[in-house]
Design a protein around this motif. Structure first.
Motif, PDB file in Angstrom:
ATOM      1  N   TYR A  89      30.976  64.401  65.941  1.00 19.60           N
ATOM      2  CA  TYR A  89      32.367  64.252  66.383  1.00 19.60           C
ATOM      3  C   TYR A  89      33.108  63.242  65.505  1.00 19.60           C
TER       4      TYR A  89
ATOM      5  N   LYS B 289      36.108  64.896  63.934  1.00 16.11           N
ATOM      6  CA  LYS B 289      37.306  64.390  64.623  1.00 16.11           C
ATOM      7  C   LYS B 289      38.002  65.446  65.467  1.00 16.11           C
ATOM      8  N   LYS B 290      37.267  66.395  65.997  1.00 16.95           N
ATOM      9  CA  LYS B 290      37.840  67.352  66.953  1.00 16.95           C
ATOM     10  C   LYS B 290      36.739  67.839  67.899  1.00 16.95           C
ATOM     11  N   PRO B 291      37.133  68.400  69.058  1.00 18.92           N
ATOM     12  CA  PRO B 291      36.128  68.846  70.018  1.00 18.92           C
ATOM     13  C   PRO B 291      35.122  69.809  69.385  1.00 18.92           C
TER      14      PRO B 291
ATOM     15  N   ILE C 250      30.704  62.360  78.203  1.00 18.90           N
ATOM     16  CA  ILE C 250      31.454  63.426  77.506  1.00 18.90           C
ATOM     17  C   ILE C 250      32.267  64.238  78.513  1.00 18.90           C
TER      18      ILE C 250
ATOM     19  N   GLU D  50      33.735  73.337  75.182  1.00 22.51           N
ATOM     20  CA  GLU D  50      34.128  72.439  74.097  1.00 22.51           C
ATOM     21  C   GLU D  50      33.834  71.003  74.517  1.00 22.51           C
TER      22      GLU D  50
ATOM     23  N   THR E  42      33.888  66.936  74.172  1.00 26.15           N
ATOM     24  CA  THR E  42      34.621  65.787  73.626  1.00 26.15           C
ATOM     25  C   THR E  42      34.025  64.506  74.218  1.00 26.15           C
TER      26      THR E  42
ATOM     27  N   THR F  98      34.019  60.918  75.843  1.00 25.07           N
ATOM     28  CA  THR F  98      35.063  60.185  76.584  1.00 25.07           C
ATOM     29  C   THR F  98      34.806  58.681  76.479  1.00 25.07           C
TER      30      THR F  98
END
Ligand SMILES: Nc1ncnc2c1ncn2[C@@H]1O[C@H](COP(=O)(O)OP(=O)(O)OP(=O)(O)O)[C@@H](O)[C@H]1O
Ligand SMILES: [Mg+2]
Length: 421
Positions: free
Chosen positions: A332, A336-338, A378, A394, A396, A398
């Motif tokens: 990540y 730098k994106k999901p 996440i 997806e 990401t 947290t």
């Protein structure tokens, strides 16, 4: 002329005391922020003044009113979320009770913390030692639960004692050892011609009630007092008192207490958390040698405490799950994106290969991801990626990626040699 006189004449003549003025300047700059008793910054400290809890104090005193007159009160269950003042209020009411009841009433208030004493035997032992005459030999390590219970019965019977037994964090006792101790204590009253046991159970987790036998359940719950979470304004007042007790005037930049209170109010209105946050901010300012605790210190303290909580979660993960977490965080950071669940699986497999450990099935990885989501590390959103791919998850993070990567790496030796992806 004596040396001292000579020096003072010279000082008068030159008109300066270099060391004196420098030391004054240095000391003024490095003036300590904390001047009062440091323990007031700890979560275990109970201040003499408890704010915003009049209603709850009144309820507890009302229930214990018979004890103030030397008679047995009913059992009580005190409950509410963590950090809502349950232990603080009950402890202070018991202090007051001890002060106001005459010696000859044979009142024996005792607080047992079931986090430390979580077996039937250790609870009984603490009760006997607090209830029997101080001249008697304390219960040793080897006495059995039943024998200890008989000693408690004997002690109460002999001096017509009224034992007010506070079982703090009683859920832990029940979870670890069931409801035998509670049952035996309640049954004790039917065997006593003189004396009585009243129980105050305190808990922040009502689930344990379900595990109690119905008779124990209804007897413990004869009366109940509920503690609600604090509001932001109430937390602010709790912190203000502590700040006044320990800090030099002017040690806080405007808004520092409000910031701590707002953060803790968002986090279930927990006074313990508000205090921990405030203490961490003060300590950060002290470490930097700052003249004031600033908003920036609070922001950093929030991040540090958050990271502590994440750290606790991360440390308990199985190795493979740590590897998965490290892999997805590192990926990540690069992308730098999901990340799609497929991408997470690929990078995980690659890292496993690097480390020479077996990978896991996609199904296991999917379960691992769900667990990381429950831990709040996440977020995994279901998204629709057109007909060809259908719905996919997806992922990401947290949490702050850099510090968490370091945390995971530090928690597992196997990962220590890994380079960034
Ligand atoms: N009304 C209050 N005024 C001042 N300080 C308070 C007040 N309520 C709580 N505190 C302080 O906040 C901290 C946490 O409170 P306490 O230990 O009583 O919480 P609790 O409800 O027993 O939580 P847990 O369920 O986690 O045991 C303690 O330091 C306590 O002194
Ligand atoms: Mg408590």
């Amino acid at each position: 002329m004596p040396a001292d006189d000579q020096r003072s004449r010279l000082e008068d003549f030159l008109g300066d005391d270099t060391v004196g003025s420098i030391s004054q300047e240095v000391l003024k700059k490095s003036r300590p922020l904390v001047v009062g008793p440091r323990q007031a910054l700890q979560e275990t400290w109970i201040p003499p003044r408890l704010v915003h809890r009049d209603r709850e104090i009144r309820q507890v005193v009302n229930i214990l009113a018979p004890a103030y007159r030397g008679n047995a009160p009913s059992n009580v269950l005190v409950y509410g979320k963590t950090g809502t003042g349950k232990t603080a209020v009950v402890t202070r009411v018991l202090d007051d009770l001890k002060r106001k009841v005459p010696e000859d009433a044979n009142l024996r208030p005792v607080i047992v913390n079931c986090r430390d004493a979580d077996t039937d035997y250790s609870v009984m032992r603490e009760l006997v030692n607090a209830t029997q005459d101080p001249s008697m030999k304390p219960v040793g390590e080897k006495s059995g639960t039943h024998a200890t219970l008989l000693r408690l019965r004997h002690a109460l019977q002999q001096n017509d004692g009224l034992a007010i037994v506070v079982l703090d964090e009683v859920d832990r006792l029940v979870k670890r050892s069931g409801d035998n101790a509670l049952y035996s204590l309640m049954e004790l009253n039917t065997h006593l011609k003189n004396g009585h046991v009243s129980i105050i159970g305190i808990s922040n987790d009502l689930q344990f009630i379900e595990d109690l036998e119905s008779r124990v359940q209804s007897r413990l719950n004869e009366q109940s007092v509920v503690f609600h979470p604090y509001t932001q304004e109430q937390l602010r007042d709790i912190l203000r008192d502590r700040a006044k007790a320990v800090l030099v005037p002017g040690a806080l930049e405007d808004g520092v207490i409000e910031h701590c209170a707002a953060a803790a109010a968002r986090d279930h209105g927990d006074a313990r958390r508000a205090i921990a946050l405030f203490r961490t901010a003060v300590q950060m300012a002290e470490k930097e040698g700052a003249r004031q605790v600033t908003d920036d210190h609070v922001t950093k303290a929030i991040a540090e405490l958050e990271l502590n909580v994440i750290g606790e979660g991360v440390r308990t993960l199985p190795v493979q799950q740590k590897v998965l977490l490290w892999a997805l965080l590192a990926e990540y950071r690069t992308k730098k994106k999901p990340l799609s669940s497929g991408a997470v699986y690929d990078v995980f497999a690659r890292v496993c290969q690097n480390l020479g450990i077996p990978t896991a099935s996609t199904r296991t990885v999917s379960n691992y991801l769900s667990e990381l989501e429950v831990l709040g590390i996440i977020r995994a959103d279901l998204v629709y990626r057109g007909r060809a791919s259908g719905r996919t998850r997806e992922v990401t993070p947290t949490v702050p990626v850099g510090p968490t990567l370091k945390l995971v790496k530090d928690s597992e030796e196997l990962l220590s040699d890994l380079k960034d992806l």
